[in-house]
Write a protein that holds these residues in place. Structure first.
Motif, PDB file in Angstrom:
ATOM      1  N   MET A   1      14.255 110.107   5.981  1.00  0.00           N
ATOM      2  CA  MET A   1      15.615 109.721   5.144  1.00  0.00           C
ATOM      3  C   MET A   1      15.491 108.029   5.265  1.00  0.00           C
ATOM      4  N   GLY A   2      16.149 107.399   4.362  1.00  0.00           N
ATOM      5  CA  GLY A   2      16.227 106.091   4.203  1.00  0.00           C
ATOM      6  C   GLY A   2      16.583 105.191   5.597  1.00  0.00           C
ATOM      7  N   PRO A   3      17.655 105.405   6.331  1.00  0.00           N
ATOM      8  CA  PRO A   3      17.720 104.853   7.615  1.00  0.00           C
ATOM      9  C   PRO A   3      16.681 105.045   8.516  1.00  0.00           C
ATOM     10  N   THR A   4      16.216 106.124   8.769  1.00  0.00           N
ATOM     11  CA  THR A   4      14.899 106.491   9.402  1.00  0.00           C
ATOM     12  C   THR A   4      13.600 105.501   9.154  1.00  0.00           C
ATOM     13  N   HIS A   5      13.574 105.434   7.587  1.00  0.00           N
ATOM     14  CA  HIS A   5      12.452 104.641   7.221  1.00  0.00           C
ATOM     15  C   HIS A   5      12.351 103.267   7.747  1.00  0.00           C
ATOM     16  N   ALA A   6      13.826 102.773   7.457  1.00  0.00           N
ATOM     17  CA  ALA A   6      14.166 101.383   7.675  1.00  0.00           C
ATOM     18  C   ALA A   6      13.916 101.119   9.061  1.00  0.00           C
TER      19      ALA A   6
ATOM     20  N   ALA B   1      11.364  96.200   7.337  1.00  0.00           N
ATOM     21  CA  ALA B   1      12.454  97.256   7.442  1.00  0.00           C
ATOM     22  C   ALA B   1      12.673  97.514   5.915  1.00  0.00           C
ATOM     23  N   GLY B   2      12.768  96.459   5.090  1.00  0.00           N
ATOM     24  CA  GLY B   2      13.011  96.791   3.771  1.00  0.00           C
ATOM     25  C   GLY B   2      11.803  97.336   3.069  1.00  0.00           C
ATOM     26  N   ALA B   3      10.602  96.990   3.107  1.00  0.00           N
ATOM     27  CA  ALA B   3       9.524  97.346   2.637  1.00  0.00           C
ATOM     28  C   ALA B   3       9.345  98.753   2.985  1.00  0.00           C
ATOM     29  N   ALA B   4       9.988  98.935   4.069  1.00  0.00           N
ATOM     30  CA  ALA B   4       9.563 100.414   4.497  1.00  0.00           C
ATOM     31  C   ALA B   4      10.107 101.552   3.536  1.00  0.00           C
ATOM     32  N   LEU B   5      11.142 101.044   2.579  1.00  0.00           N
ATOM     33  CA  LEU B   5      11.707 101.657   1.916  1.00  0.00           C
ATOM     34  C   LEU B   5      11.094 101.790   0.326  1.00  0.00           C
ATOM     35  N   LEU B   6      10.228 100.948   0.155  1.00  0.00           N
ATOM     36  CA  LEU B   6       9.445 100.796  -1.219  1.00  0.00           C
ATOM     37  C   LEU B   6       8.881 101.862  -1.888  1.00  0.00           C
ATOM     38  N   PRO B   7       8.103 102.897  -0.869  1.00  0.00           N
ATOM     39  CA  PRO B   7       7.567 103.760  -1.678  1.00  0.00           C
ATOM     40  C   PRO B   7       8.293 104.713  -2.417  1.00  0.00           C
ATOM     41  N   ASP B   8       9.658 105.122  -2.042  1.00  0.00           N
ATOM     42  CA  ASP B   8      10.495 105.776  -2.477  1.00  0.00           C
ATOM     43  C   ASP B   8      11.108 105.134  -4.017  1.00  0.00           C
ATOM     44  N   LEU B   9      10.602 104.206  -4.447  1.00  0.00           N
ATOM     45  CA  LEU B   9      11.123 103.835  -5.547  1.00  0.00           C
ATOM     46  C   LEU B   9      10.676 104.850  -6.677  1.00  0.00           C
ATOM     47  N   ASP B  10       9.787 105.786  -6.417  1.00  0.00           N
ATOM     48  CA  ASP B  10       9.391 106.885  -7.170  1.00  0.00           C
ATOM     49  C   ASP B  10      10.496 107.864  -7.397  1.00  0.00           C
TER      50      ASP B  10
ATOM     51  N   PRO C   1      14.461 108.652  -8.224  1.00  0.00           N
ATOM     52  CA  PRO C   1      15.841 108.156  -8.552  1.00  0.00           C
ATOM     53  C   PRO C   1      17.145 108.612  -7.571  1.00  0.00           C
ATOM     54  N   GLN C   2      16.686 109.310  -6.563  1.00  0.00           N
ATOM     55  CA  GLN C   2      17.806 109.996  -5.609  1.00  0.00           C
ATOM     56  C   GLN C   2      17.623 109.106  -4.381  1.00  0.00           C
ATOM     57  N   ALA C   3      16.454 108.256  -4.109  1.00  0.00           N
ATOM     58  CA  ALA C   3      16.436 107.576  -2.838  1.00  0.00           C
ATOM     59  C   ALA C   3      17.352 106.545  -2.660  1.00  0.00           C
ATOM     60  N   THR C   4      17.586 105.813  -1.295  1.00  0.00           N
ATOM     61  CA  THR C   4      18.057 105.008  -0.964  1.00  0.00           C
ATOM     62  C   THR C   4      17.865 103.469  -1.589  1.00  0.00           C
ATOM     63  N   ILE C   5      16.495 103.373  -2.050  1.00  0.00           N
ATOM     64  CA  ILE C   5      16.120 101.893  -2.730  1.00  0.00           C
ATOM     65  C   ILE C   5      16.639 102.112  -4.106  1.00  0.00           C
ATOM     66  N   ALA C   6      16.649 103.352  -4.632  1.00  0.00           N
ATOM     67  CA  ALA C   6      17.311 103.491  -6.155  1.00  0.00           C
ATOM     68  C   ALA C   6      18.724 102.940  -6.297  1.00  0.00           C
ATOM     69  N   ARG C   7      19.399 103.201  -5.110  1.00  0.00           N
ATOM     70  CA  ARG C   7      21.084 102.864  -5.192  1.00  0.00           C
ATOM     71  C   ARG C   7      21.292 101.452  -4.815  1.00  0.00           C
TER      72      ARG C   7
ATOM     73  N   GLY D   1       7.125 112.349 -10.372  1.00  0.00           N
ATOM     74  CA  GLY D   1       6.031 111.224  -9.761  1.00  0.00           C
ATOM     75  C   GLY D   1       6.527 111.238  -8.176  1.00  0.00           C
ATOM     76  N   HIS D   2       7.427 111.704  -7.788  1.00  0.00           N
ATOM     77  CA  HIS D   2       7.638 111.668  -6.080  1.00  0.00           C
ATOM     78  C   HIS D   2       6.541 111.921  -5.347  1.00  0.00           C
ATOM     79  N   ARG D   3       6.314 111.158  -4.404  1.00  0.00           N
ATOM     80  CA  ARG D   3       5.270 111.180  -3.342  1.00  0.00           C
ATOM     81  C   ARG D   3       3.659 111.379  -3.969  1.00  0.00           C
ATOM     82  N   THR D   4       3.734 110.607  -5.004  1.00  0.00           N
ATOM     83  CA  THR D   4       2.386 110.294  -5.513  1.00  0.00           C
ATOM     84  C   THR D   4       1.795 108.966  -5.389  1.00  0.00           C
ATOM     85  N   ALA D   5       1.614 108.294  -6.526  1.00  0.00           N
ATOM     86  CA  ALA D   5       1.113 106.950  -6.362  1.00  0.00           C
ATOM     87  C   ALA D   5       1.523 105.777  -5.536  1.00  0.00           C
ATOM     88  N   THR D   6       2.885 105.762  -5.171  1.00  0.00           N
ATOM     89  CA  THR D   6       3.407 105.033  -4.395  1.00  0.00           C
ATOM     90  C   THR D   6       3.387 105.362  -2.739  1.00  0.00           C
ATOM     91  N   HIS D   7       2.953 106.448  -2.622  1.00  0.00           N
ATOM     92  CA  HIS D   7       2.831 106.980  -1.252  1.00  0.00           C
ATOM     93  C   HIS D   7       1.137 107.092  -0.927  1.00  0.00           C
TER      94      HIS D   7
END
Length: 260
Positions: free
Chosen positions: A1-6, A41-50, A52-58, A93-99
């Motif tokens: 989840m987002g907090p763990t990634h960060a 810490a912030g960049a650790a959320l970037l891959p989940d930009l794929d 729309p439900q992820a922390t980064i999208a909000r 596209g989740h967990r494809t190109a950005t992962h």
């Protein structure tokens, strides 16, 4: 989840800050170290930009929601265009190109190139995004209680302050290194989940271009499950300990600038 990634990104940032020499983007001061850590810490959320439900999208309101949709659709198109007959079709596209490792390397190179080419404006923009994501990921309860525009405004202030007060922390090499470290941390985190990540895509492995790399089944964890929360607690403890040593006893960590 987002907090763990960060939080895992922050942990990795603190570790890398003690190992990276300054010419490779390593920090040269306590303040620079914590800027580096915040960016990872912030960049650790970037891959989940794929997603729309992820922390980064909000994180940045409608703008990040739209970007997440575009990224998700683009990643799905890339997967469809490059998949082999052995790769299953994807409905998103989740967990494809950005992962992938390729994404981790390219984001770091793109960060450095943009900062070199456009200077202050690019550095502040990159700091704005990564520091905003760090606020969202490291302080989830606080950010949930405040509207996205407050987090966005604070990120803008922090980004500008970093550029003016710690310009060496916003150098092309430093920002590029921090972004790559953060993205790699995310990938390692997702590798231990049940689904894994296509780490080496689009290189073929066993006839598949999107082969998911993951741990043996008995060692995989469920996102948001007990193991995820345990990992978050462990990373939080590591960040607190490493932060204390960085401030009060940097020589114990072997930090290059400790004796200066």
């Amino acid at each position: 989840m987002g907090p763990t990634h960060a939080m895992s990104g922050a942990t990795a940032g603190l570790v890398m800050a003690t190992l990276l020499p300054p010419e490779w983007g390593g920090p040269t001061s306590i303040a620079g170290t914590f800027v580096f850590v915040s960016v990872t810490a912030g960049a650790a959320l970037l891959p989940d930009l794929d997603s729309p439900q992820a922390t980064i999208a909000r994180s940045f309101g409608p703008a990040s929601q739209v970007l997440a949709r575009v990224t998700e659709n683009t990643a799905q198109l890339l997967h469809t265009a490059t998949r082999s007959p052995k790769d299953a079709r994807r409905h998103n596209g989740h967990r494809t190109a950005t992962h992938t490792l390729l994404f981790a390397v390219l984001t770091g190179l793109a960060t450095g190139a943009a900062t070199t080419a456009f200077g202050k404006s690019a550095a502040i923009a990159i700091l704005f995004v990564t520091l905003g994501l760090a606020l969202r990921g490291l302080f989830p309860n606080w950010s949930k209680k405040n509207d996205w525009f407050l987090v966005t405004g604070l990120a803008a202030v922090l980004a500008y302050a970093t550029w003016t007060q710690l310009p060496e922390s916003a150098s092309p090499v430093a920002l590029g290194a921090a972004v790559t470290v953060g993205v790699l941390t995310h990938l390692l985190g997702d590798m231990i989940t049940k689904r894994g990540v296509p780490l080496f895509a689009p290189l073929p492995i066993g006839g598949r271009r999107w082969y998911d790399v993951r741990l043996p089944s008995l060692l995989r964890i469920t996102a948001s499950g007990p193991a995820d929360r345990l990992l978050l607690a462990a990373c939080t403890a590591a960040v607190l300990v490493l932060s204390y040593l960085t401030v009060f006893d940097p020589a114990a960590l072997g930090i290059a600038w400790a004796g200066r």
